[in-house]
Design a protein around this motif. Structure first.
Motif, PDB file in Angstrom:
ATOM      1  N   ASP A  13      38.857  43.030  54.283  1.00  0.00           N
ATOM      2  CA  ASP A  13      39.588  42.568  53.101  1.00  0.00           C
ATOM      3  C   ASP A  13      40.453  41.356  53.431  1.00  0.00           C
ATOM      4  O   ASP A  13      40.493  40.390  52.657  1.00  0.00           O
ATOM      5  CB  ASP A  13      40.475  43.693  52.554  1.00  0.00           C
ATOM      6  CG  ASP A  13      39.687  44.772  51.832  1.00  0.00           C
ATOM      7  OD1 ASP A  13      39.037  44.445  50.832  1.00  0.00           O
ATOM      8  OD2 ASP A  13      39.733  45.923  52.269  1.00  0.00           O
ATOM      9  N   TYR A  54      40.815  40.731  42.426  1.00  0.00           N
ATOM     10  CA  TYR A  54      40.975  41.168  43.819  1.00  0.00           C
ATOM     11  C   TYR A  54      41.945  40.249  44.566  1.00  0.00           C
ATOM     12  O   TYR A  54      42.858  40.718  45.256  1.00  0.00           O
ATOM     13  CB  TYR A  54      39.597  41.144  44.451  1.00  0.00           C
ATOM     14  CG  TYR A  54      39.479  41.386  45.937  1.00  0.00           C
ATOM     15  CD1 TYR A  54      39.411  42.681  46.452  1.00  0.00           C
ATOM     16  CD2 TYR A  54      39.333  40.315  46.822  1.00  0.00           C
ATOM     17  CE1 TYR A  54      39.236  42.899  47.808  1.00  0.00           C
ATOM     18  CE2 TYR A  54      39.154  40.524  48.173  1.00  0.00           C
ATOM     19  CZ  TYR A  54      39.113  41.824  48.658  1.00  0.00           C
ATOM     20  OH  TYR A  54      38.927  42.029  50.008  1.00  0.00           O
ATOM     21  N   GLY A  94      35.424  47.843  41.075  1.00  0.00           N
ATOM     22  CA  GLY A  94      36.031  46.560  41.424  1.00  0.00           C
ATOM     23  C   GLY A  94      37.540  46.549  41.380  1.00  0.00           C
ATOM     24  O   GLY A  94      38.158  45.487  41.512  1.00  0.00           O
ATOM     25  N   LEU A 149      36.037  40.175  38.913  1.00  0.00           N
ATOM     26  CA  LEU A 149      36.459  41.171  39.898  1.00  0.00           C
ATOM     27  C   LEU A 149      37.050  40.502  41.131  1.00  0.00           C
ATOM     28  O   LEU A 149      38.069  40.946  41.662  1.00  0.00           O
ATOM     29  CB  LEU A 149      35.283  42.069  40.290  1.00  0.00           C
ATOM     30  CG  LEU A 149      34.677  42.892  39.148  1.00  0.00           C
ATOM     31  CD1 LEU A 149      33.570  43.794  39.682  1.00  0.00           C
ATOM     32  CD2 LEU A 149      35.744  43.717  38.436  1.00  0.00           C
ATOM     33  N   LEU A 150      36.420  39.438  41.592  1.00  0.00           N
ATOM     34  CA  LEU A 150      36.955  38.705  42.742  1.00  0.00           C
ATOM     35  C   LEU A 150      38.291  38.066  42.396  1.00  0.00           C
ATOM     36  O   LEU A 150      39.218  38.058  43.210  1.00  0.00           O
ATOM     37  CB  LEU A 150      35.967  37.630  43.204  1.00  0.00           C
ATOM     38  CG  LEU A 150      34.772  38.102  44.029  1.00  0.00           C
ATOM     39  CD1 LEU A 150      33.838  36.932  44.317  1.00  0.00           C
ATOM     40  CD2 LEU A 150      35.211  38.757  45.325  1.00  0.00           C
ATOM     41  N   LEU A 157      32.202  44.552  45.204  1.00  0.00           N
ATOM     42  CA  LEU A 157      33.407  45.054  44.544  1.00  0.00           C
ATOM     43  C   LEU A 157      33.050  45.965  43.372  1.00  0.00           C
ATOM     44  O   LEU A 157      33.646  47.029  43.184  1.00  0.00           O
ATOM     45  CB  LEU A 157      34.265  43.887  44.045  1.00  0.00           C
ATOM     46  CG  LEU A 157      35.284  43.291  45.012  1.00  0.00           C
ATOM     47  CD1 LEU A 157      35.979  42.108  44.366  1.00  0.00           C
ATOM     48  CD2 LEU A 157      36.309  44.320  45.456  1.00  0.00           C
ATOM     49  N   ASN A 191      32.333  49.518  44.209  1.00  0.00           N
ATOM     50  CA  ASN A 191      33.410  50.317  44.795  1.00  0.00           C
ATOM     51  C   ASN A 191      34.548  50.469  43.796  1.00  0.00           C
ATOM     52  O   ASN A 191      35.328  49.533  43.586  1.00  0.00           O
ATOM     53  CB  ASN A 191      33.922  49.658  46.087  1.00  0.00           C
ATOM     54  CG  ASN A 191      34.934  50.519  46.811  1.00  0.00           C
ATOM     55  OD1 ASN A 191      34.796  51.739  46.876  1.00  0.00           O
ATOM     56  ND2 ASN A 191      35.958  49.892  47.365  1.00  0.00           N
ATOM     57  N   ILE A 237      37.202  46.102  49.121  1.00  0.00           N
ATOM     58  CA  ILE A 237      35.793  45.727  49.230  1.00  0.00           C
ATOM     59  C   ILE A 237      34.936  46.914  49.658  1.00  0.00           C
ATOM     60  O   ILE A 237      33.777  47.028  49.285  1.00  0.00           O
ATOM     61  CB  ILE A 237      35.610  44.508  50.173  1.00  0.00           C
ATOM     62  CG1 ILE A 237      34.233  43.872  49.981  1.00  0.00           C
ATOM     63  CG2 ILE A 237      35.868  44.868  51.618  1.00  0.00           C
ATOM     64  CD1 ILE A 237      34.024  43.212  48.650  1.00  0.00           C
ATOM     65  N   GLU A 272      31.175  39.865  44.692  1.00  0.00           N
ATOM     66  CA  GLU A 272      31.439  40.433  43.368  1.00  0.00           C
ATOM     67  C   GLU A 272      30.641  41.727  43.184  1.00  0.00           C
ATOM     68  O   GLU A 272      31.153  42.729  42.661  1.00  0.00           O
ATOM     69  CB  GLU A 272      31.074  39.411  42.283  1.00  0.00           C
ATOM     70  CG  GLU A 272      31.333  39.866  40.859  1.00  0.00           C
ATOM     71  CD  GLU A 272      32.749  39.614  40.365  1.00  0.00           C
ATOM     72  OE1 GLU A 272      33.004  39.841  39.168  1.00  0.00           O
ATOM     73  OE2 GLU A 272      33.609  39.188  41.163  1.00  0.00           O
TER      74      GLU A 272
END
Length: 211
Positions: free
Chosen positions: A154, A181, A141, A177-178, A135, A138, A145, A132
């Motif tokens: 990724d 993602y 998020g 964020l995860l 992310l 970058n 990754i 997390e």
């Protein structure tokens, strides 16, 4: 034309699903050489494998073992190793972190599932937090990754996160964020088609039925 790649592995997702996801998302075709438990127990194939284990990837006349080495090879083939040496090093770091958590997951699944699942899930937030954090660093998020393009790390991270959502459906609830993602990458057209295919859905996650 015959498919460039051949994956030799057991009839499970296991160590090969990340590379399958990579190939599918990159529009590549491959052949599956499925190894049954009975065939493996005979020992001849095992003896022929460099480290006595699978998966094996055949790329033309080039034979490779070790799942992370295979991922990196595919990354180099398809421009999935970052834009420069700095990004490549960060991707190696991420992939090593994925491997650390994958090994803990594998030990749980095959050695201590019934007695260890509750404590594993309890400790999971601490294991997921570094991803997390990466992310968040970058593009807030909202991207990958590392960097501005998808990478081999990724696919490996996405596979690992999807495994954990099966194990503990609410594990990403405190990691927005995860969670985003996973949804974002899983919706990429070629990857979505693979994840919704019978080949993926009907392939067991693990060899012992635990998940």
């Amino acid at each position: 034309m015959p498919a460039r790649y051949t994956i030799t592995y057991f009839p499970v997702r296991g160590r090969c699903e990340a590379m399958r996801m990579l190939l599918a998302d990159q529009g590549q075709e491959w052949t599956e050489n499925v190894v049954t438990g009975e065939l493996w127990q005979k020992g001849d194939l095992k003896k022929s494998c460099l480290f006595g284990q699978l998966p094996q990837l055949q790329d033309g006349d080039f034979t490779l073992y070790q799942s992370n080495a295979i991922l990196r090879h595919l990354a180099r083939n398809h421009g999935l190793y970052g834009k420069d040496a700095r990004e490549a090093t960060l991707l190696d770091m991420v992939n090593d972190g994925v491997e650390d958590l994958r090994l803990k997951y594998v030990r749980l699944i095959y050695q201590n599932y019934d007695n260890g699942k509750a404590s594993y899930v309890e400790a999971l937030p601490a294991e997921l937090r570094p991803f997390e954090t990466l992310l968040a660093q970058n593009d807030g998020g909202q991207s990958f990754i590392v960097g501005k393009q998808i990478s081999f790390s990724d696919y490996n991270l996405l596979d690992l996160l999807r495994l954990h959502v099966v194990l503990a459906p609410d594990c990403l609830a405190s990691f927005p964020l995860l969670s985003g993602y996973v949804q974002r990458l899983s919706a990429r057209p070629h990857l979505k088609a693979f994840l919704e295919s019978d080949a993926h859905k009907q392939r067991p996650i693990n060899a012992n039925g635990k998940q």
